[in-house]
Design a protein around this motif. Structure first.
Motif, PDB file in Angstrom:
ATOM      1  N   LEU A  31       5.075   9.230   5.869  1.00 17.71           N
ATOM      2  CA  LEU A  31       5.068   7.843   5.373  1.00 17.71           C
ATOM      3  C   LEU A  31       5.586   6.869   6.435  1.00 17.71           C
ATOM      4  CD1 LEU A  31       6.547   8.134   1.751  1.00 17.71           C
ATOM      5  CD2 LEU A  31       4.146   7.803   2.379  1.00 17.71           C
ATOM      6  N   LEU A  32       6.443   7.365   7.332  1.00 11.15           N
ATOM      7  CA  LEU A  32       7.127   6.467   8.276  1.00 11.15           C
ATOM      8  C   LEU A  32       6.152   5.723   9.196  1.00 11.15           C
ATOM      9  CD1 LEU A  32      10.224   8.735   8.981  1.00 11.15           C
ATOM     10  CD2 LEU A  32      10.211   6.575   7.705  1.00 11.15           C
ATOM     11  N   PRO A  33       5.170   6.422   9.827  1.00 15.74           N
ATOM     12  CA  PRO A  33       4.213   5.664  10.655  1.00 15.74           C
ATOM     13  C   PRO A  33       3.386   4.679   9.825  1.00 15.74           C
ATOM     14  CG  PRO A  33       3.721   8.030  10.689  1.00 15.74           C
ATOM     15  CD  PRO A  33       5.018   7.863   9.978  1.00 15.74           C
ATOM     16  N   ARG A  34       3.160   4.979   8.547  1.00 17.99           N
ATOM     17  CA  ARG A  34       2.418   4.039   7.682  1.00 17.99           C
ATOM     18  C   ARG A  34       3.243   2.780   7.428  1.00 17.99           C
ATOM     19  NH1 ARG A  34       0.810   6.644   2.362  1.00 17.99           N
ATOM     20  NH2 ARG A  34      -0.092   4.571   2.058  1.00 17.99           N
ATOM     21  N   VAL A  35       4.542   2.973   7.158  1.00 15.06           N
ATOM     22  CA  VAL A  35       5.435   1.826   6.967  1.00 15.06           C
ATOM     23  C   VAL A  35       5.458   0.998   8.254  1.00 15.06           C
ATOM     24  CG1 VAL A  35       7.851   1.131   6.612  1.00 15.06           C
ATOM     25  CG2 VAL A  35       6.871   3.000   5.251  1.00 15.06           C
ATOM     26  N   HIS A  66      14.712  -3.667  -2.292  1.00  3.94           N
ATOM     27  CA  HIS A  66      13.674  -3.456  -3.308  1.00  3.94           C
ATOM     28  C   HIS A  66      12.569  -2.545  -2.763  1.00  3.94           C
ATOM     29  CE1 HIS A  66      11.159  -4.186  -6.745  1.00  3.94           C
ATOM     30  NE2 HIS A  66      10.201  -4.723  -5.999  1.00  3.94           N
ATOM     31  N   ALA A  67      12.108  -2.832  -1.536  1.00  2.00           N
ATOM     32  CA  ALA A  67      11.046  -2.016  -0.934  1.00  2.00           C
ATOM     33  C   ALA A  67      11.525  -0.575  -0.742  1.00  2.00           C
ATOM     34  CB  ALA A  67      10.640  -2.617   0.412  1.00  2.00           C
ATOM     35  N   PHE A  68      12.778  -0.434  -0.310  1.00  2.00           N
ATOM     36  CA  PHE A  68      13.367   0.894  -0.099  1.00  2.00           C
ATOM     37  C   PHE A  68      13.326   1.691  -1.408  1.00  2.00           C
ATOM     38  CE2 PHE A  68      16.804   3.943   0.451  1.00  2.00           C
ATOM     39  CZ  PHE A  68      16.672   4.333   1.772  1.00  2.00           C
ATOM     40  N   HIS A 101       0.830  -1.215   0.000  1.00  2.00           N
ATOM     41  CA  HIS A 101       0.000   0.000   0.000  1.00  2.00           C
ATOM     42  C   HIS A 101       0.864   1.264   0.000  1.00  2.00           C
ATOM     43  CE1 HIS A 101      -3.543  -2.376   0.265  1.00  2.00           C
ATOM     44  NE2 HIS A 101      -3.146  -2.962   1.391  1.00  2.00           N
ATOM     45  N   VAL A 102       1.912   1.243   0.830  1.00  2.00           N
ATOM     46  CA  VAL A 102       2.796   2.418   0.869  1.00  2.00           C
ATOM     47  C   VAL A 102       3.525   2.571  -0.472  1.00  2.00           C
ATOM     48  CG1 VAL A 102       4.640   3.572   2.144  1.00  2.00           C
ATOM     49  CG2 VAL A 102       3.148   1.960   3.339  1.00  2.00           C
ATOM     50  N   CYS A 103       3.890   1.438  -1.073  1.00  2.00           N
ATOM     51  CA  CYS A 103       4.635   1.482  -2.350  1.00  2.00           C
ATOM     52  C   CYS A 103       3.718   1.703  -3.552  1.00  2.00           C
ATOM     53  CB  CYS A 103       5.420   0.189  -2.552  1.00  2.00           C
ATOM     54  SG  CYS A 103       6.679  -0.071  -1.317  1.00  2.00           S
ATOM     55  N   GLU A 104       2.391   1.672  -3.311  1.00  2.00           N
ATOM     56  CA  GLU A 104       1.390   1.889  -4.368  1.00  2.00           C
ATOM     57  C   GLU A 104       1.548   0.897  -5.514  1.00  2.00           C
ATOM     58  OE1 GLU A 104       1.642   6.057  -5.359  1.00  2.00           O
ATOM     59  OE2 GLU A 104       1.213   6.678  -3.302  1.00  2.00           O
ATOM     60  N   VAL A 105       1.698  -0.382  -5.153  1.00  2.00           N
ATOM     61  CA  VAL A 105       1.741  -1.446  -6.163  1.00  2.00           C
ATOM     62  C   VAL A 105       0.757  -2.552  -5.749  1.00  2.00           C
ATOM     63  CG1 VAL A 105       4.137  -1.041  -6.881  1.00  2.00           C
ATOM     64  CG2 VAL A 105       3.663  -2.609  -4.990  1.00  2.00           C
ATOM     65  N   ALA A 106       0.404  -3.421  -6.706  1.00  2.00           N
ATOM     66  CA  ALA A 106      -0.612  -4.450  -6.445  1.00  2.00           C
ATOM     67  C   ALA A 106      -0.035  -5.680  -5.746  1.00  2.00           C
ATOM     68  CB  ALA A 106      -1.271  -4.856  -7.770  1.00  2.00           C
ATOM     69  N   GLU A 107       1.192  -6.063  -6.147  1.00  2.00           N
ATOM     70  CA  GLU A 107       1.760  -7.309  -5.598  1.00  2.00           C
ATOM     71  C   GLU A 107       2.406  -7.058  -4.219  1.00  2.00           C
ATOM     72  OE1 GLU A 107       4.803  -5.412  -8.310  1.00  2.00           O
ATOM     73  OE2 GLU A 107       2.624  -5.734  -8.317  1.00  2.00           O
TER      74      GLU A 107
END
Ligand SMILES: [Zn+2]
Length: 351
Positions: A193-197, A171-173, A153-159
């Motif tokens: 973004l940090l509290p979301r991560v 990769h996530a970074f 969700h934070v990375c805004e991707v489906a997988e």
């Protein structure tokens, strides 16, 4: 025991360290030690090169005191290095950056031994008390590595974007940095973004904030540091060294103004440490221009009277150095061993 430690053990037993530390060669020289953070929780497991435990620091200081080393304030040590009046087995201790754990976790240990230190302080993040985004992001992802959570969700991707292995972490970074770049986030939006991560990985971010992990000391705390054992000196305002004269000089000038504001205008500021150990030849005249007389690098060597005062070497002590390795360094014995090229000043940088 590693092979190197096995060899050092033999040297120590045969009296090699005792001989070196008592030598005339060692007497003319100054070993400067560099520390960054003292672990509040698990930071030394996350980054053993930059965080040591309180016990590690205590063991080092005990070894130095029992070994008859003279721990001098850096200002006195550098003056006497070039005067040729150093006492036997001279050592000076420095801390970089000014993290909150310096006051809460380093200072009590320094006080136990009444050891003087120089604190090279970057001042911008004292006033703007946000964590350094990249560092905190990496730490939060590491804390949550075994949670089974993922960052899609934070990375805004489906997988799914897991962070368990080093490769996944990297990769996530990169994906998060891409989101930051694409959406053009400012510092505060980025930090949101940090509290979301953290939430996605089951990490208690409020606890991290409450304990001020990876955050610099506030100006009030810096002001309260006891001046009998802590000398606050220069490390640039924003922890950067632009290769442009005007920008570089303003980093130092802003750093001087901020430290004077916090610690008093009469404090002499003549000592500087290159952020991230990055030095270039053009910095030397710019440093002189701002009144800096002594600057330290992270080139792991021992300083001699022939050392350029603006390129003084320091050993970064870390959890990765065994006690034997540490002793071989401070005694001077390690200087006799063949070392890698990074243990020398980089001539290309000085052209
Ligand atoms: Zn630094």
């Amino acid at each position: 025991m590693r092979l190197k430690d096995a060899v050092l053990k033999v040297v120590k037993t045969a009296g090699g360290f005792t001989l070196m530390r008592a030598s005339r060669w060692r007497r003319r020289r100054l070993m400067i030690l560099c520390y960054h953070g003292v672990s509040v929780d698990d930071q030394h497991e996350w980054d053993p090169a930059f965080y040591v435990t309180q016990d590690h620091l205590r063991d080092r200081l005990r070894m130095l005191v029992n070994g008859g080393y003279t721990i001098l304030p850096l200002a006195e040590a550098t003056r006497r290095l070039y005067d040729g009046t150093l006492p036997a087995r001279s050592v000076a201790i420095t801390f970089d950056d000014g993290a909150a754990d310096f006051a809460t976790h380093a200072l009590p240990v320094l006080r136990e031994f009444n050891v003087p230190v120089t604190l090279y302080l970057s001042t911008y993040y004292c006033f703007v008390r946000l964590p350094v985004f990249d560092t905190m992001l990496s730490y939060v992802m590491w804390r949550g590595r075994n949670s089974g959570g993922d960052l899609r969700h934070v990375c805004e991707v489906a997988e799914p974007v897991p962070v368990k292995t080093d490769e996944q972490h990297e990769h996530a970074f990169e994906l998060i940095q891409a989101v930051v770049a694409r959406t053009n986030l400012n510092a505060e939006e980025k930090n949101a973004l940090l509290p979301r991560v953290a939430a996605a990985l089951g990490v208690d971010y409020e606890d991290i904030q409450r304990r001020e992990l990876l955050t610099l000391m506030s100006p009030e705390v810096v002001r309260s540091l006891p001046s009998d054992i802590v000398d606050v000196q220069l490390h640039t305002h924003r922890h950067r060294t632009p290769r442009d004269r005007a920008l570089f000089v303003s980093e130092i000038v802003d750093n001087i103004a901020a430290i004077h504001q916090i610690r008093g205008a009469e404090l002499p500021l003549e000592h500087f440490c290159y952020p991230s150990g990055d030095y270039y030849g053009e910095f030397l005249p710019w440093l002189r221009e701002t009144g800096v007389k002594y600057a330290t690098t992270c080139v792991p060597e021992i300083a001699s009277p022939d050392t350029d005062p603006l390129l003084i070497p320091r050993l970064i002590d870390s959890m990765n150095h065994s006690e034997l390795a540490f002793e071989s360094w401070v005694s001077g014995f390690a200087m006799l061993l063949p070392r890698r090229s990074e243990y020398r000043l980089d001539a290309l940088r000085l052209q």
